[in-house]
Design a protein around this motif. Structure first.
Motif, PDB file in Angstrom:
ATOM      1  N   ALA A 101      25.760 -55.149 -21.286  1.00 43.14           N
ATOM      2  CA  ALA A 101      24.772 -54.537 -20.409  1.00 43.14           C
ATOM      3  C   ALA A 101      23.474 -54.200 -21.133  1.00 43.14           C
ATOM      4  O   ALA A 101      22.524 -53.759 -20.503  1.00 43.14           O
ATOM      5  N   SER A 102      23.445 -54.400 -22.445  1.00 44.34           N
ATOM      6  CA  SER A 102      22.257 -54.074 -23.236  1.00 44.34           C
ATOM      7  C   SER A 102      21.756 -55.349 -23.914  1.00 44.34           C
ATOM      8  O   SER A 102      22.308 -55.811 -24.903  1.00 44.34           O
ATOM      9  N   ARG A 103      20.704 -55.951 -23.351  1.00 43.84           N
ATOM     10  CA  ARG A 103      20.230 -57.256 -23.813  1.00 43.84           C
ATOM     11  C   ARG A 103      19.563 -57.173 -25.181  1.00 43.84           C
ATOM     12  O   ARG A 103      19.003 -56.143 -25.551  1.00 43.84           O
ATOM     13  N   VAL A 104      19.624 -58.299 -25.898  1.00 49.38           N
ATOM     14  CA  VAL A 104      18.973 -58.410 -27.199  1.00 49.38           C
ATOM     15  C   VAL A 104      17.851 -59.437 -27.102  1.00 49.38           C
ATOM     16  O   VAL A 104      18.071 -60.565 -26.635  1.00 49.38           O
ATOM     17  N   ASP A 129      23.652 -56.315 -27.235  1.00 49.76           N
ATOM     18  CA  ASP A 129      24.228 -55.329 -28.144  1.00 49.76           C
ATOM     19  C   ASP A 129      25.597 -55.022 -27.558  1.00 49.76           C
ATOM     20  O   ASP A 129      25.779 -54.065 -26.808  1.00 49.76           O
ATOM     21  N   ALA A 130      26.550 -55.887 -27.891  1.00 47.07           N
ATOM     22  CA  ALA A 130      27.817 -55.925 -27.163  1.00 47.07           C
ATOM     23  C   ALA A 130      28.681 -54.695 -27.428  1.00 47.07           C
ATOM     24  O   ALA A 130      28.642 -54.096 -28.497  1.00 47.07           O
ATOM     25  N   VAL A 131      29.440 -54.341 -26.440  1.00 43.40           N
ATOM     26  CA  VAL A 131      30.477 -53.309 -26.445  1.00 43.40           C
ATOM     27  C   VAL A 131      29.887 -51.900 -26.497  1.00 43.40           C
ATOM     28  O   VAL A 131      30.089 -51.100 -25.580  1.00 43.40           O
ATOM     29  N   THR A 132      29.152 -51.572 -27.563  1.00 40.82           N
ATOM     30  CA  THR A 132      28.632 -50.209 -27.692  1.00 40.82           C
ATOM     31  C   THR A 132      27.258 -50.023 -27.059  1.00 40.82           C
ATOM     32  O   THR A 132      26.901 -48.908 -26.674  1.00 40.82           O
ATOM     33  N   PHE A 170      27.763 -43.126 -33.211  1.00 45.74           N
ATOM     34  CA  PHE A 170      28.118 -44.530 -33.402  1.00 45.74           C
ATOM     35  C   PHE A 170      27.228 -45.208 -34.438  1.00 45.74           C
ATOM     36  O   PHE A 170      27.670 -46.115 -35.145  1.00 45.74           O
ATOM     37  N   GLN A 171      25.962 -44.795 -34.517  1.00 49.92           N
ATOM     38  CA  GLN A 171      25.069 -45.395 -35.503  1.00 49.92           C
ATOM     39  C   GLN A 171      25.474 -45.037 -36.926  1.00 49.92           C
ATOM     40  O   GLN A 171      25.367 -45.849 -37.840  1.00 49.92           O
ATOM     41  N   GLU A 172      25.957 -43.827 -37.113  1.00 48.00           N
ATOM     42  CA  GLU A 172      26.309 -43.362 -38.446  1.00 48.00           C
ATOM     43  C   GLU A 172      27.608 -43.978 -38.940  1.00 48.00           C
ATOM     44  O   GLU A 172      27.710 -44.383 -40.109  1.00 48.00           O
ATOM     45  N   HIS A 173      28.608 -44.053 -38.063  1.00 45.87           N
ATOM     46  CA  HIS A 173      29.941 -44.458 -38.492  1.00 45.87           C
ATOM     47  C   HIS A 173      30.405 -45.782 -37.908  1.00 45.87           C
ATOM     48  O   HIS A 173      31.460 -46.290 -38.300  1.00 45.87           O
ATOM     49  N   GLY A 174      29.660 -46.344 -36.985  1.00 46.84           N
ATOM     50  CA  GLY A 174      30.208 -47.415 -36.170  1.00 46.84           C
ATOM     51  C   GLY A 174      31.025 -46.791 -35.048  1.00 46.84           C
ATOM     52  O   GLY A 174      31.242 -45.578 -35.019  1.00 46.84           O
ATOM     53  N   PRO A 175      31.479 -47.591 -34.104  1.00 50.88           N
ATOM     54  CA  PRO A 175      32.225 -47.010 -32.987  1.00 50.88           C
ATOM     55  C   PRO A 175      33.500 -46.333 -33.459  1.00 50.88           C
ATOM     56  O   PRO A 175      34.260 -46.898 -34.249  1.00 50.88           O
ATOM     57  N   THR A 176      33.696 -45.105 -33.027  1.00 49.93           N
ATOM     58  CA  THR A 176      34.917 -44.358 -33.338  1.00 49.93           C
ATOM     59  C   THR A 176      35.462 -43.806 -32.031  1.00 49.93           C
ATOM     60  O   THR A 176      34.820 -42.978 -31.390  1.00 49.93           O
ATOM     61  N   THR A 177      36.628 -44.269 -31.643  1.00 51.83           N
ATOM     62  CA  THR A 177      37.217 -43.852 -30.378  1.00 51.83           C
ATOM     63  C   THR A 177      38.696 -43.525 -30.585  1.00 51.83           C
ATOM     64  O   THR A 177      39.274 -43.828 -31.629  1.00 51.83           O
ATOM     65  N   TYR A 178      39.266 -42.915 -29.565  1.00 53.31           N
ATOM     66  CA  TYR A 178      40.716 -42.732 -29.546  1.00 53.31           C
ATOM     67  C   TYR A 178      41.277 -43.602 -28.426  1.00 53.31           C
ATOM     68  O   TYR A 178      40.885 -43.472 -27.267  1.00 53.31           O
ATOM     69  N   ALA A 230      34.295 -64.116 -40.045  1.00 52.43           N
ATOM     70  CA  ALA A 230      33.199 -64.706 -39.283  1.00 52.43           C
ATOM     71  C   ALA A 230      32.185 -63.622 -38.933  1.00 52.43           C
ATOM     72  O   ALA A 230      32.562 -62.464 -38.715  1.00 52.43           O
ATOM     73  N   LYS A 231      30.913 -63.991 -38.901  1.00 54.11           N
ATOM     74  CA  LYS A 231      29.896 -63.066 -38.416  1.00 54.11           C
ATOM     75  C   LYS A 231      29.825 -63.225 -36.900  1.00 54.11           C
ATOM     76  O   LYS A 231      29.510 -64.297 -36.402  1.00 54.11           O
ATOM     77  N   SER A 232      30.122 -62.146 -36.179  1.00 53.63           N
ATOM     78  CA  SER A 232      30.128 -62.243 -34.724  1.00 53.63           C
ATOM     79  C   SER A 232      29.956 -60.861 -34.120  1.00 53.63           C
ATOM     80  O   SER A 232      30.096 -59.835 -34.811  1.00 53.63           O
ATOM     81  N   TRP A 233      29.676 -60.854 -32.830  1.00 52.90           N
ATOM     82  CA  TRP A 233      29.568 -59.560 -32.162  1.00 52.90           C
ATOM     83  C   TRP A 233      30.923 -58.869 -32.062  1.00 52.90           C
ATOM     84  O   TRP A 233      30.988 -57.659 -31.810  1.00 52.90           O
ATOM     85  N   TYR A 234      32.015 -59.601 -32.299  1.00 53.01           N
ATOM     86  CA  TYR A 234      33.329 -58.954 -32.365  1.00 53.01           C
ATOM     87  C   TYR A 234      33.351 -57.874 -33.457  1.00 53.01           C
ATOM     88  O   TYR A 234      34.078 -56.889 -33.356  1.00 53.01           O
ATOM     89  N   MET A 235      32.567 -58.091 -34.513  1.00 53.35           N
ATOM     90  CA  MET A 235      32.519 -57.162 -35.644  1.00 53.35           C
ATOM     91  C   MET A 235      31.212 -56.370 -35.686  1.00 53.35           C
ATOM     92  O   MET A 235      30.921 -55.697 -36.666  1.00 53.35           O
ATOM     93  N   GLY A 236      30.410 -56.471 -34.634  1.00 54.57           N
ATOM     94  CA  GLY A 236      29.140 -55.755 -34.602  1.00 54.57           C
ATOM     95  C   GLY A 236      28.017 -56.462 -35.310  1.00 54.57           C
ATOM     96  O   GLY A 236      26.948 -55.875 -35.546  1.00 54.57           O
ATOM     97  N   ASP A 237      28.209 -57.744 -35.653  1.00 57.94           N
ATOM     98  CA  ASP A 237      27.216 -58.467 -36.440  1.00 57.94           C
ATOM     99  C   ASP A 237      26.012 -58.949 -35.632  1.00 57.94           C
ATOM    100  O   ASP A 237      25.067 -59.482 -36.205  1.00 57.94           O
ATOM    101  N   GLY A 238      26.057 -58.791 -34.321  1.00 61.45           N
ATOM    102  CA  GLY A 238      24.964 -59.317 -33.503  1.00 61.45           C
ATOM    103  C   GLY A 238      23.681 -58.520 -33.601  1.00 61.45           C
ATOM    104  O   GLY A 238      22.622 -58.998 -33.201  1.00 61.45           O
ATOM    105  N   ILE A 239      23.761 -57.287 -34.137  1.00 57.34           N
ATOM    106  CA  ILE A 239      22.598 -56.409 -34.194  1.00 57.34           C
ATOM    107  C   ILE A 239      22.315 -56.022 -35.638  1.00 57.34           C
ATOM    108  O   ILE A 239      23.172 -55.433 -36.307  1.00 57.34           O
ATOM    109  N   PRO A 240      21.123 -56.338 -36.164  1.00 60.33           N
ATOM    110  CA  PRO A 240      20.792 -55.947 -37.531  1.00 60.33           C
ATOM    111  C   PRO A 240      20.908 -54.431 -37.715  1.00 60.33           C
ATOM    112  O   PRO A 240      20.428 -53.652 -36.893  1.00 60.33           O
ATOM    113  N   GLY A 241      21.581 -54.023 -38.778  1.00 58.12           N
ATOM    114  CA  GLY A 241      21.721 -52.606 -39.071  1.00 58.12           C
ATOM    115  C   GLY A 241      22.888 -51.919 -38.388  1.00 58.12           C
ATOM    116  O   GLY A 241      23.195 -50.762 -38.705  1.00 58.12           O
TER     117      GLY A 241
END
Length: 551
Positions: free
Chosen positions: A155-158, A394-397, A417-425, A503-514
């Motif tokens: 829902a958040s375009r790049v 900016d997938a998922v988050t 989320f920016q500081e630690h990456g996504p952290t959920t229960y 692999a570099k992919s949005w599965y691992m958050g690689d789609g967004i620099p930083g």
């Protein structure tokens, strides 16, 4: 409809609509949640920034857009729906999917509780009242006990940060902002930037009408051939009796389908049997070659390479130009097969045999800038009438962090989320944010689960939580930080036992620099995930704590 007036508005008062729950998003998750909570007796509304139902399918109207989960999996399990709905194709396109959502809206009478053209900009937890105060850009304000941002994965375009991007005089459009009135593409000089699932679908469709098409590729897509089927009136993918069995089996499938891995590893069989199995899976023309193959394909590089080799030879056989062969299906495997999103295609590789279609690899000839007339690389300037950006999300988050969500102590979800990456229960809640749950959120199966399957599993669980709190007279529930930490560690351990991080992919958050690199999803499978949710509930919602016990 109950409302109150905020006392802090001295001049023009603002009406605030009071609800038990506010749901964001009209995709599978949001639509199902609205229906489920109404059945449980809650006062609930759904808000959607677009003008119709469908979630991503409301926005994705580009040529070639279609789902790659095959019928009949990609629908709700309510018999009132599937007994009265006829799919026209095995892989329905965006028009048919929007029609399906309109059919659902009619059957479930959703419109009376839906606000379209309503974009939520902020949500703040009121610690004194145990309520969420939620505001929209159109001035609407809601006060809700539960805040359910079921915004989806995409829902958040790049948009690319290219030099001179504002100077281009032609038409430039992001694939998910495609005009509702289809633009005239016939005979035009067109660029498609990106080769993910969207780029693959778009390029194939555009190549049929464009005067010239240039595809800009960063990473080759390991797409599988789609075996499309058109159904006549009265013809069904499977019988209605089999559909019912399909729904019962979805929750038991590792990926939310009614099929699983084969139950044996690549080298448990000899080469002849392995190649015969690959051939049979390939002919299915769906995700089975990816998600219904040998158990160690996504876990052993040696085994993965066998799947890649078969894919590579099948693909190269369809491409005449040796240069294009090497760019699209390299002799040396560029990344583990299946560890970036695997698209389905009908003619993507064949289109590069056409004289009007070309491929630019931006690793070899990077884009330098956008000019008034088109795109300049290190090699030359291309002139285009239309530039289509299939540059993803900016997938998922991103759908969550694009809203200013503030929890206990004014804690910002975006900053967390920016500081630690996504952290959920359990991929459904996050510590510090009471009474907030999300479907298809970070560290749930999300992209590795058939959408309607997880929408129903998670939506039912959320409704059950709300019922338990209502019955107990408790005001709020919030995830514990320690339990959240344990879940994140579990998600990461499962991810790193696989090839996914290679692999570099949005599965691992690689789609967004930083963006912090962390697994965006749970790879342990739908059955294991659902077992975790059920055990959490049966143990009194272990991992959560409660606040605001009512008298």
């Amino acid at each position: 409809m109950g409302s109150i007036t905020l006392g802090f508005q001295p001049a023009d008062s603002i009406d605030v609509e009071e609800l038990d729950a506010l749901v964001i998003g009209s995709g599978f998750g949001g639509v199902y949640q609205l229906k489920k909570l109404r059945e449980e007796g809650y006062k609930v509304k759904l808000v959607e920034s677009g003008t119709g139902y469908g979630g991503i399918w409301h926005w994705s109207r580009y040529p070639g857009a279609r789902v790659d989960s095959h019928a009949p999996h990609y629908q709700f399990s309510d018999p009132e729906l599937w007994q009265n709905w006829h799919w026209k194709q095995r892989f329905p396109d965006h028009n048919e999917l929007r029609a399906y959502f309109e059919f659902v809206a009619d059957k479930w009478d959703l419109r009376k509780d839906t606000y379209f053209d309503t974009h939520i900009t902020a949500a703040k937890w009121d610690e004194a009242e145990y309520k969420w105060i939620i505001t929209a850009s159109n001035g609407r304000i809601f006060k809700a006990t539960y805040f359910l941002p079921h915004c989806g994965l995409a829902a958040s375009r790049v948009f690319p940060n290219w030099k001179g991007i504002g100077s281009y005089k032609g038409m430039m459009v992001h694939s998910s902002y495609w005009p509702h009135e289809q633009p005239d593409l016939k005979g035009k000089k067109i660029a498609v930037v990106g080769t993910g699932s969207t780029g693959v679908q778009l390029s194939d469709a555009v190549s049929k009408v464009a005067g010239e098409l240039v595809v800009f590729q960063r990473t080759p897509a390991m797409a599988l051939h789609m075996r499309q089927v058109n159904y006549d009136d009265g013809e069904e993918p499977i019988t209605k009796a089999e559909v019912e069995k399909c729904f019962k089996g979805r929750a038991d499938g590792h990926f939310g389908f009614d099929f699983n891995f084969l139950g044996k590893a690549v080298f448990d069989v000899d080469e002849a049997e392995r190649l015969a199995t690959y051939e049979a899976l390939w002919k299915e023309g769906d995700f089975k070659y990816w998600l219904g193959s040998y158990t160690d394909t996504l876990f052993s590089m040696e085994s993965n390479h066998e799947a890649y080799k078969f894919w590579r030879e099948k693909t190269r056989a369809r491409i005449r130009d040796p240069r294009i062969q090497e760019l699209l299906a390299p002799e040396k495997q560029p990344y583990p097969f299946g560890c970036k999103r695997v698209p389905l295609e009908t003619g993507y590789f064949d289109m590069f045999n056409k004289p009007n279609v070309d491929l630019v690899d931006v690793n070899h000839t990077p884009i330098v800038e956008v000019t008034e007339k088109g795109i300049r690389t290190t090699e030359k300037e291309f002139e285009f009438d239309i530039i289509i950006l299939a540059t993803g999300f900016d997938a998922v988050t991103g759908s969550l962090t694009s809203i200013d969500i503030r929890g206990i102590g004014d804690l910002s979800l975006k900053e967390k989320f920016q500081e630690h990456g996504p952290t959920t229960y359990c991929g459904i809640a996050t510590a510090g944010f009471p009474n907030m749950f999300f479907i298809n959120g970070p560290q749930a199966p999300n992209a590795f689960c058939n959408g309607p399957t997880c929408a129903e599993l998670q939506g039912d669980w959320i409704a059950d939580v709300m019922n338990r709190l209502r019955d107990a007279g408790v005001s709020s529930i919030v995830a514990d930080e320690e339990s959240e930490k344990e879940w994140v560690e579990h998600v990461e351990s499962v991810a790193y036992s696989s090839l996914l991080p290679k692999a570099k992919s949005w599965y691992m958050g690689d789609g967004i620099p930083g963006k912090p690199r962390r697994s965006q999803m749970y790879l342990g499978g739908v059955p294991n995930y659902y077992t975790k949710l059920r055990s959490c509930a049966s143990e009194g919602y272990k991992g959560f704590h409660f606040q605001g016990l009512k008298a």
